[in-house]
Design an enzyme around this catalytic site. Structure first.
Site, PDB file in Angstrom:
ATOM      1  NE  ARG A  78      -3.807  -0.324   2.367  1.00 37.83           N
ATOM      2  CZ  ARG A  78      -4.420  -0.826   3.441  1.00 37.83           C
ATOM      3  NH1 ARG A  78      -4.229  -0.309   4.635  1.00 37.83           N
ATOM      4  NH2 ARG A  78      -5.239  -1.853   3.307  1.00 37.83           N
ATOM      5  NE  ARG A 147      -3.114   1.478   9.391  1.00 33.94           N
ATOM      6  CZ  ARG A 147      -3.896   0.462   9.028  1.00 33.94           C
ATOM      7  NH1 ARG A 147      -4.599   0.522   7.927  1.00 33.94           N
ATOM      8  NH2 ARG A 147      -3.987  -0.623   9.779  1.00 33.94           N
ATOM      9  CE  LYS A 211      -6.871  -1.286  10.734  1.00 34.92           C
ATOM     10  NZ  LYS A 211      -7.740  -1.885   9.691  1.00 34.92           N
ATOM     11  CE  LYS A 213      -8.233   2.705   8.741  1.00 34.63           C
ATOM     12  NZ  LYS A 213      -9.255   1.903   8.059  1.00 34.63           N
ATOM     13  CB  CYS A 432     -13.906  -3.911   0.435  1.00 28.69           C
ATOM     14  SG  CYS A 432     -14.531  -5.588   0.637  1.00 28.69           S
ATOM     15  CB  CYS A 438      -9.264  -9.548   1.381  1.00 29.48           C
ATOM     16  SG  CYS A 438      -9.503  -9.190   3.123  1.00 29.48           S
ATOM     17  CB  CYS A 477     -15.395  -9.756   6.114  1.00 28.39           C
ATOM     18  SG  CYS A 477     -14.197  -8.536   6.658  1.00 28.39           S
ATOM     19  CB  CYS A 481     -12.385  -2.300   3.619  1.00 26.78           C
ATOM     20  SG  CYS A 481     -11.449  -3.238   4.834  1.00 26.78           S
TER      21      CYS A 481
HETATM   22 FE1  SRM Z   1      -9.461  -2.309   5.383  1.00 32.40          FE
HETATM   23  C1  SRM Z   1      -8.151  -4.975   6.986  1.00 32.40           C
HETATM   24  C2  SRM Z   1      -8.436  -3.479   2.443  1.00 32.40           C
HETATM   25  C3  SRM Z   1     -10.077   0.711   4.029  1.00 32.40           C
HETATM   26  C4  SRM Z   1     -11.337  -1.477   8.130  1.00 32.40           C
HETATM   27  N1  SRM Z   1      -8.423  -3.918   4.830  1.00 32.40           N
HETATM   28  C5  SRM Z   1      -7.923  -4.896   5.648  1.00 32.40           C
HETATM   29  C6  SRM Z   1      -7.016  -5.860   4.875  1.00 32.40           C
HETATM   30  C7  SRM Z   1      -5.623  -5.347   4.956  1.00 32.40           C
HETATM   31  C8  SRM Z   1      -7.128  -7.349   5.276  1.00 32.40           C
HETATM   32  C9  SRM Z   1      -6.152  -7.870   6.280  1.00 32.40           C
HETATM   33  O1  SRM Z   1      -5.998  -7.283   7.372  1.00 32.40           O
HETATM   34  O2  SRM Z   1      -5.562  -8.898   5.991  1.00 32.40           O
HETATM   35  C10 SRM Z   1      -7.614  -5.670   3.453  1.00 32.40           C
HETATM   36  C11 SRM Z   1      -6.684  -5.977   2.295  1.00 32.40           C
HETATM   37  C12 SRM Z   1      -7.470  -6.430   1.094  1.00 32.40           C
HETATM   38  C13 SRM Z   1      -6.688  -6.487  -0.142  1.00 32.40           C
HETATM   39  O3  SRM Z   1      -6.469  -7.613  -0.656  1.00 32.40           O
HETATM   40  O4  SRM Z   1      -6.288  -5.461  -0.662  1.00 32.40           O
HETATM   41  C14 SRM Z   1      -8.170  -4.270   3.562  1.00 32.40           C
HETATM   42  N2  SRM Z   1      -9.174  -1.499   3.599  1.00 32.40           N
HETATM   43  C15 SRM Z   1      -8.830  -2.180   2.476  1.00 32.40           C
HETATM   44  C16 SRM Z   1      -8.965  -1.314   1.235  1.00 32.40           C
HETATM   45  C17 SRM Z   1      -7.926  -1.601   0.176  1.00 32.40           C
HETATM   46  C18 SRM Z   1     -10.387  -1.486   0.666  1.00 32.40           C
HETATM   47  C19 SRM Z   1     -10.607  -0.942  -0.699  1.00 32.40           C
HETATM   48  O5  SRM Z   1     -11.199  -1.679  -1.494  1.00 32.40           O
HETATM   49  O6  SRM Z   1     -10.249   0.198  -1.000  1.00 32.40           O
HETATM   50  C20 SRM Z   1      -8.863   0.072   1.888  1.00 32.40           C
HETATM   51  C21 SRM Z   1      -7.455   0.565   2.015  1.00 32.40           C
HETATM   52  C22 SRM Z   1      -7.399   1.907   2.644  1.00 32.40           C
HETATM   53  C23 SRM Z   1      -6.045   2.541   2.679  1.00 32.40           C
HETATM   54  O7  SRM Z   1      -5.600   2.995   1.629  1.00 32.40           O
HETATM   55  O8  SRM Z   1      -5.469   2.619   3.759  1.00 32.40           O
HETATM   56  C24 SRM Z   1      -9.408  -0.221   3.277  1.00 32.40           C
HETATM   57  N3  SRM Z   1     -10.442  -0.629   6.010  1.00 32.40           N
HETATM   58  C25 SRM Z   1     -10.686   0.462   5.229  1.00 32.40           C
HETATM   59  C26 SRM Z   1     -11.701   1.265   5.836  1.00 32.40           C
HETATM   60  C27 SRM Z   1     -12.291   2.525   5.248  1.00 32.40           C
HETATM   61  C28 SRM Z   1     -11.604   3.770   5.720  1.00 32.40           C
HETATM   62  O9  SRM Z   1     -10.663   3.704   6.506  1.00 32.40           O
HETATM   63  O10 SRM Z   1     -12.032   4.835   5.297  1.00 32.40           O
HETATM   64  C29 SRM Z   1     -12.082   0.634   7.007  1.00 32.40           C
HETATM   65  C30 SRM Z   1     -13.218   1.069   7.967  1.00 32.40           C
HETATM   66  C31 SRM Z   1     -12.857   2.227   8.804  1.00 32.40           C
HETATM   67  C32 SRM Z   1     -12.236   1.789  10.092  1.00 32.40           C
HETATM   68  O11 SRM Z   1     -11.028   1.571  10.108  1.00 32.40           O
HETATM   69  O12 SRM Z   1     -12.962   1.631  11.068  1.00 32.40           O
HETATM   70  C33 SRM Z   1     -11.277  -0.557   7.110  1.00 32.40           C
HETATM   71  N4  SRM Z   1      -9.664  -3.071   7.263  1.00 32.40           N
HETATM   72  C34 SRM Z   1     -10.539  -2.612   8.212  1.00 32.40           C
HETATM   73  C35 SRM Z   1     -10.508  -3.501   9.332  1.00 32.40           C
HETATM   74  C36 SRM Z   1     -11.363  -3.375  10.638  1.00 32.40           C
HETATM   75  C37 SRM Z   1     -10.774  -2.417  11.594  1.00 32.40           C
HETATM   76  C38 SRM Z   1     -11.512  -2.398  12.904  1.00 32.40           C
HETATM   77  O13 SRM Z   1     -11.399  -1.415  13.619  1.00 32.40           O
HETATM   78  O14 SRM Z   1     -12.185  -3.358  13.244  1.00 32.40           O
HETATM   79  C39 SRM Z   1      -9.569  -4.530   9.014  1.00 32.40           C
HETATM   80  C40 SRM Z   1      -9.172  -5.724   9.890  1.00 32.40           C
HETATM   81  C41 SRM Z   1      -8.345  -5.341  11.064  1.00 32.40           C
HETATM   82  O15 SRM Z   1      -7.811  -4.243  11.180  1.00 32.40           O
HETATM   83  O16 SRM Z   1      -8.238  -6.198  11.917  1.00 32.40           O
HETATM   84  C42 SRM Z   1      -9.084  -4.215   7.700  1.00 32.40           C
HETATM   85 FE1  SF4 Z   2     -11.238  -7.755   3.264  1.00 30.59          FE
HETATM   86 FE2  SF4 Z   2     -13.290  -7.462   4.849  1.00 30.59          FE
HETATM   87 FE3  SF4 Z   2     -11.831  -5.362   4.199  1.00 30.59          FE
HETATM   88 FE4  SF4 Z   2     -13.373  -6.429   2.394  1.00 30.59          FE
HETATM   89  S1  SF4 Z   2     -14.073  -5.483   4.307  1.00 30.59           S
HETATM   90  S2  SF4 Z   2     -11.211  -5.869   2.100  1.00 30.59           S
HETATM   91  S3  SF4 Z   2     -13.287  -8.578   2.918  1.00 30.59           S
HETATM   92  S4  SF4 Z   2     -11.148  -7.054   5.396  1.00 30.59           S
END
Ligand code: SRM
Ligand code: SF4
Length: 573
Positions: A78, A147, A211, A213, A432, A438, A477, A481
């Site tokens: 990333r 981030r 994390k 944000k 997402c 993922c 899930c 995201c």
């Molecule tokens: Fe996310 C984890 C993709 C924005 C909440 N997110 C992941 C992971 C890295 C899976 C992992 O941990 O193994 C995913 C990788 C998938 C892949 O193959 O690329 C992933 N998140 C993404 C992206 C690429 C989605 C997209 O289609 O654009 C976004 C990348 C953002 C960036 O450039 O940094 C992405 N993730 C978000 C957002 C939206 C936002 O921040 O505006 C959220 C919800 C907001 C928040 O954080 O509350 C988000 N991602 C999560 C979470 C749950 C966090 C939590 O507090 O519970 C995880 C899992 C974790 O952290 O345990 C996660």
């Molecule tokens: Fe993966 Fe769940 Fe985030 Fe979608 S919402 S990219 S399935 S961690």
């Protein structure tokens, strides 16, 4: 923070961070090990802080297992892009890297970053090096730190945008980790021996509990979904000048199915600060969370739970005590939408900006459309910048009036202008990544939402709603995201082919939705949504949004705060 006890000890990641020698761990040794395409479990946690996730191709799992081969490991990288702004040169360089080391796609994320998928272990170091040569980096793109800092890439209030972008970059720089590990491991820089106590003056050895944000919004656009993030700044513009920011805290999306203790939460306004105070305010907020976030339970470690547990007033006191002054009173602001505005817009600086819909942020060439090639050709002649939006779209920014025709010609030559001709439903859709990369995905998302929208487009056309924006989001899930809990219609993966259906989010990103039905099969989604969309078309009040309509009609109860997200559920079968 909750005092760790025998029953509730510190989470194991806390020990890992302490022992990592400021994020070095055994990453270098792991990279050198040619017997496997993977790295050690501990290092997979540490590389996140360097912007790298170990993944495997889940489409190939069964086949590899049968053949007794190890999983098809590769890495997702990333790239941080504060405020989403990069140059044409950087775009071209990212494009080159997608071919050289990744899977021939560039993924624009929901947080204005680039992602590369499918990078093999042996190519990791070279890829990171080359990313750094473009003057972008991957440090802190993931991990328990602040981030990529997002900012509205506002094309029309250009003068304000320039100012908020500066604040965005200053916050991003200030909250970045200081460890030398990144430069030593990826860029072969000499280890500079520092006083260990000084290696991370802000974060210390254990970094953040989770994390963190940060985002900056410029009303009336709420494209960054300000209420979904730990820390936010709402630009307050008076007499056409940026006078400061309402500071928001405690938003977040992630939760787990069937665990009511976890829930999405909207951020609240903490107070007001001037542009000069913005960085210091961010620092103190990060410090309070560093010291009080729950390090025993990662499912309860985000700032939203710290604030939920202690209250906003307590949190403000903590921040103000560290600042040595009081925050100002919240100022008035209004949002009108959390989507993007497509097509050409003229900025106050006389430059033109073209917002292009990129389905789910995936830039690639297909048989039908050579999107990557087209953008490469545009980047070759484009003298302005590229801006990644928080909705996974792209702005070709800063185009001089006399250069517009050339950009238009290229958009037309490659049929890219057709991207913006989808229904308003499609233009306001977001999914997402989910499968196959993922590791946490329970169901398809990026590979399925476009087809579902095509099915629903039929209903939308029939109902005469082609030009009416409805926000629709899907995730594989419940981690959230694509910020699904803010959408008017959301599908959240439960199991392959099954989704929880949520309804009633606020159109401007100011209200969480609520669970309507559990474990709905893909093929049932359209039949469930069709009658609602049809009655919306017939019975809505003037200007009424779909999310408001389903609440008024009693189809779903309103969610008024994260802590009642799981209550008064709608029709749950
Ligand atoms: Fe996310 C984890 C993709 C924005 C909440 N997110 C992941 C992971 C890295 C899976 C992992 O941990 O193994 C995913 C990788 C998938 C892949 O193959 O690329 C992933 N998140 C993404 C992206 C690429 C989605 C997209 O289609 O654009 C976004 C990348 C953002 C960036 O450039 O940094 C992405 N993730 C978000 C957002 C939206 C936002 O921040 O505006 C959220 C919800 C907001 C928040 O954080 O509350 C988000 N991602 C999560 C979470 C749950 C966090 C939590 O507090 O519970 C995880 C899992 C974790 O952290 O345990 C996660
Ligand atoms: Fe993966 Fe769940 Fe985030 Fe979608 S919402 S990219 S399935 S961690």
């Amino acid at each position: 923070m909750p005092t760790p006890t025998e029953d509730k000890p510190l989470h194991k990641n806390e020990g890992l961070k302490v022992e990592s020698n400021f994020l070095r761990g055994t990453i270098l040794e792991g990279l050198a090990d040619e017997s496997t395409g993977a790295i050690s479990d501990a290092d997979t946690q540490l590389t996140k802080f360097h912007g790298i996730y170990q993944q495997d191709d889940r489409d190939l799992r069964r086949e590899r297992r049968k053949a007794k081969q190890e999983k098809a490991f590769s890495f997702m990288i990333r790239v941080r892009v504060p405020g989403g702004v990069c140059s044409s040169k950087q775009w071209l360089e990212m494009d080159g890297l997608a071919s050289a080391y990744a899977n021939e796609t560039i993924k624009l994320t929901t947080r204005q970053a680039f992602q590369f998928h499918g990078v093999l272990k042996g190519n990791l170091k070279q890829t990171i090096k080359e990313i750094n040569e473009t003057l972008l980096d991957t440090l802190a793109a993931c991990g328990d730190v602040n981030r990529n800092v997002m900012c509205n890439p506002n094309p029309y209030q250009s003068h304000v945008h320039a100012e908020v972008q500066k604040v965005t970059e200053a916050i991003s720089d200030h909250l970045s980790p200081r460890t030398g590990a990144y430069h030593e491991i990826w860029l072969d820089k000499e280890k500079i021996t520092k006083d260990p106590e000084q290696e991370e003056p802000l974060y210390g050895k254990t970094y953040s509990p989770r994390k963190f944000k940060t985002v900056v919004a410029v009303p009336p656009s709420n494209d960054v979904d300000i209420f979904a993030h730990d820390l936010g700044y709402i630009a307050i513009i008076e007499d056409d000048k940026l006078v400061g920011f309402n500071v928001t805290v405690g938003g977040g999306m992630g939760m787990s199915h069937n665990k009511e203790a976890t829930f999405p939460r909207l951020a609240q306004v903490l107070g007001f600060c001037t542009p000069e105070q913005a960085v210091e305010v961010a620092e103190k907020i990060v410090m309070v969370q560093r010291d009080h976030g729950d390090r025993t339970d990662r499912a309860h470690a985000r700032l939203k739970y710290t604030i939920e547990d202690h209250g906003l007033d307590w949190f403000r006191d903590q921040v103000e005590e560290r600042l040595g002054y009081k925050l100002g009173d919240e100022r008035a602001f209004t949002f009108d939408h959390n989507g993007d505005r497509y097509g050409w817009r003229e900025g106050t600086d006389g430059k033109h900006h073209y917002t292009l819909f990129i389905q789910n942020g995936r830039v690639l060439d297909t048989e039908e459309i050579k999107m990557r090639t087209a953008l490469r050709e545009i980047a070759k002649i484009h003298e302005g910048d590229f801006r990644l939006t928080a909705n996974q779209n792209l702005i070709i920014g800063g185009v001089a009036a006399d250069a517009k025709a050339k950009i238009d010609a290229l958009l037309a030559e490659y049929d890219l202008d057709k991207n913006n001709l989808g229904s308003a439903l499609r233009l306001n859709s977001m999914a997402c990544v989910a499968l196959p990369t993922c590791g946490l995905a329970l169901a398809e998302s990026e590979r399925y939402l476009p087809d579902l929208v095509t099915e629903l487009d039929g209903v939308i056309e029939e109902a005469g709603l082609r030009e009416d924006a409805l926000t629709i989001r899907m995730t594989g899930c419940p981690n959230g995201c694509a910020r699904p809990y803010l959408a008017e219609i959301a599908m959240v993966g439960r199991a392959p082919g099954k989704y929880n259906l949520y309804l009633g989010g606020g159109f401007v990103g100011n209200r969480l939705n609520k669970l309507y039905r559990e474990s709905v099969k893909s093929e049932e989604l359209k039949p469930i949504l069709q009658p609602m969309i049809e009655s919306y078309a017939k019975e809505r009040e003037d200007g009424e949004r779909f999310g408001d309509f389903v609440i008024r009609k009693g189809i779903i109860k309103e969610t008024t705060a994260g802590n009642n997200f799981h209550q008064n559920l709608g029709e749950t079968k």
